[in-house]
Design an enzyme around this catalytic site. Structure first.
Site, PDB file in Angstrom:
ATOM      1  N   ASP A   1       0.868  -1.174   0.000  1.00 42.15           N
ATOM      2  CA  ASP A   1       0.000   0.000   0.000  1.00 42.15           C
ATOM      3  C   ASP A   1       0.912   1.234   0.000  1.00 42.15           C
ATOM      4  O   ASP A   1       2.128   1.122  -0.181  1.00 42.15           O
ATOM      5  CB  ASP A   1      -0.990  -0.039   1.179  1.00 42.15           C
TER       6      ASP A   1
ATOM      7  N   CYS B   1       3.325  -2.972   4.055  1.00 39.87           N
ATOM      8  CA  CYS B   1       2.482  -1.832   4.426  1.00 39.87           C
ATOM      9  C   CYS B   1       3.226  -1.069   5.517  1.00 39.87           C
ATOM     10  O   CYS B   1       4.439  -1.242   5.675  1.00 39.87           O
ATOM     11  CB  CYS B   1       1.080  -2.275   4.853  1.00 39.87           C
ATOM     12  N   GLY B   2       2.537  -0.216   6.247  1.00 38.62           N
ATOM     13  CA  GLY B   2       3.231   0.570   7.257  1.00 38.62           C
ATOM     14  C   GLY B   2       3.818  -0.284   8.366  1.00 38.62           C
ATOM     15  O   GLY B   2       4.978  -0.131   8.747  1.00 38.62           O
ATOM     16  N   THR B   3       3.010  -1.203   8.879  1.00 33.78           N
ATOM     17  CA  THR B   3       3.446  -2.064   9.985  1.00 33.78           C
ATOM     18  C   THR B   3       3.661  -3.522   9.582  1.00 33.78           C
ATOM     19  O   THR B   3       4.243  -4.280  10.362  1.00 33.78           O
ATOM     20  CB  THR B   3       2.373  -2.082  11.089  1.00 33.78           C
ATOM     21  N   GLY B   4       3.133  -3.918   8.457  1.00 36.95           N
ATOM     22  CA  GLY B   4       3.125  -5.335   8.065  1.00 36.95           C
ATOM     23  C   GLY B   4       1.932  -6.072   8.642  1.00 36.95           C
ATOM     24  O   GLY B   4       1.641  -7.204   8.251  1.00 36.95           O
TER      25      GLY B   4
ATOM     26  N   HIS C   1      10.222 -23.186  10.435  1.00 35.01           N
ATOM     27  CA  HIS C   1       9.158 -23.800  11.232  1.00 35.01           C
ATOM     28  C   HIS C   1       7.766 -23.617  10.645  1.00 35.01           C
ATOM     29  O   HIS C   1       6.892 -24.448  10.888  1.00 35.01           O
ATOM     30  CB  HIS C   1       9.160 -23.219  12.661  1.00 35.01           C
TER      31      HIS C   1
ATOM     32  N   ARG D   1       8.009 -32.530  12.202  1.00 38.94           N
ATOM     33  CA  ARG D   1       6.938 -32.189  13.144  1.00 38.94           C
ATOM     34  C   ARG D   1       6.252 -30.876  12.774  1.00 38.94           C
ATOM     35  O   ARG D   1       5.078 -30.665  13.099  1.00 38.94           O
ATOM     36  CB  ARG D   1       7.477 -32.119  14.576  1.00 38.94           C
ATOM     37  N   HIS D   2       6.969 -30.010  12.084  1.00 43.00           N
ATOM     38  CA  HIS D   2       6.378 -28.716  11.711  1.00 43.00           C
ATOM     39  C   HIS D   2       5.310 -28.885  10.634  1.00 43.00           C
ATOM     40  O   HIS D   2       4.342 -28.140  10.596  1.00 43.00           O
ATOM     41  CB  HIS D   2       7.476 -27.752  11.243  1.00 43.00           C
TER      42      HIS D   2
HETATM   43  C1  RB5 Z   1      -1.722   2.983   6.402  1.00 41.20           C
HETATM   44  O1  RB5 Z   1      -1.730   4.214   7.045  1.00 41.20           O
HETATM   45  C2  RB5 Z   1      -1.464   1.868   7.392  1.00 41.20           C
HETATM   46  O2  RB5 Z   1      -2.565   1.699   8.210  1.00 41.20           O
HETATM   47  C3  RB5 Z   1      -1.133   0.592   6.665  1.00 41.20           C
HETATM   48  O3  RB5 Z   1      -0.005   0.791   5.850  1.00 41.20           O
HETATM   49  C4  RB5 Z   1      -0.799  -0.611   7.517  1.00 41.20           C
HETATM   50  O4  RB5 Z   1       0.184  -0.293   8.445  1.00 41.20           O
HETATM   51  C5  RB5 Z   1      -1.938  -1.327   8.106  1.00 41.20           C
HETATM   52  O5  RB5 Z   1      -1.772  -2.323   8.821  1.00 41.20           O
END
Ligand code: RB5
Length: 143
Positions: A8, A65-68, A98, A132-133
């Site tokens: 994104d 994305c911003g946080t994944g 794993h 096992r995994h």
């Molecule tokens: C966008 O601002 C942000 O919410 C998106 O990139 C992402 O981090 C969502 O999980």
């Protein structure tokens, strides 16, 4: 490998860099967008990568994305997808060893470019340990 990559707006710039890295490493890249820093909704860009990996058109996927977090939540709605949100080399390696992760999620606002490059390389190079995994994965995932 043939690798699908999507992002994104929060992950757009890092996606461009990771896509170039993948090409330099000799992989074929399917870039499914987004193609600018304009605001978009991350599920719309998770879906094409999920489809390509789930249907076997691509071997692996990378979503940024911003946080994944949003990308990993969206991608894991499909039972053929094991998407791992990784922040360092250890989690990247273990997600392969794993969990046989077939999609790597990155948080562009969480990790720097150098860390991203290192963990992408580790994630691509680490084989699944099986054993096992495999039986654990079969309890939640269609392999
Ligand atoms: C966008 O601002 C942000 O919410 C998106 O990139 C992402 O981090 C969502 O999980």
């Amino acid at each position: 490998m043939k690798i699908a990559i999507g992002a994104d707006h929060g992950g757009y710039q890092l996606k461009e860099k990771v896509a170039r890295l993948l090409e330099q490493l000799g992989h074929r890249v399917e870039d499914t967008g987004c193609h600018s820093s304009d605001s978009v909704d991350y599920p719309d860009f998770a879906d094409p990568v999920v489809a390509k990996v789930a249907e076997g058109e691509c071997d692996r996927g990378i979503l940024i994305c911003g946080t994944g977090i949003g990308m990993s939540l969206a991608a894991n709605r499909n039972r053929k997808i094991r998407a791992a949100n990784c922040h360092d080399e250890y989690t990247a390696r273990m997600s392969r060893e794993h969990n046989d992760a077939n999609i790597l999620c990155l948080g562009a606002r969480v990790i720097g470019e150098g860390v991203a490059v290192d963990l992408v390389k580790v994630w691509l190079d680490t084989p699944f340990a099986g054993g096992r995994h495999q039986q654990r994965i079969a309890k939640y995932s269609d392999t």
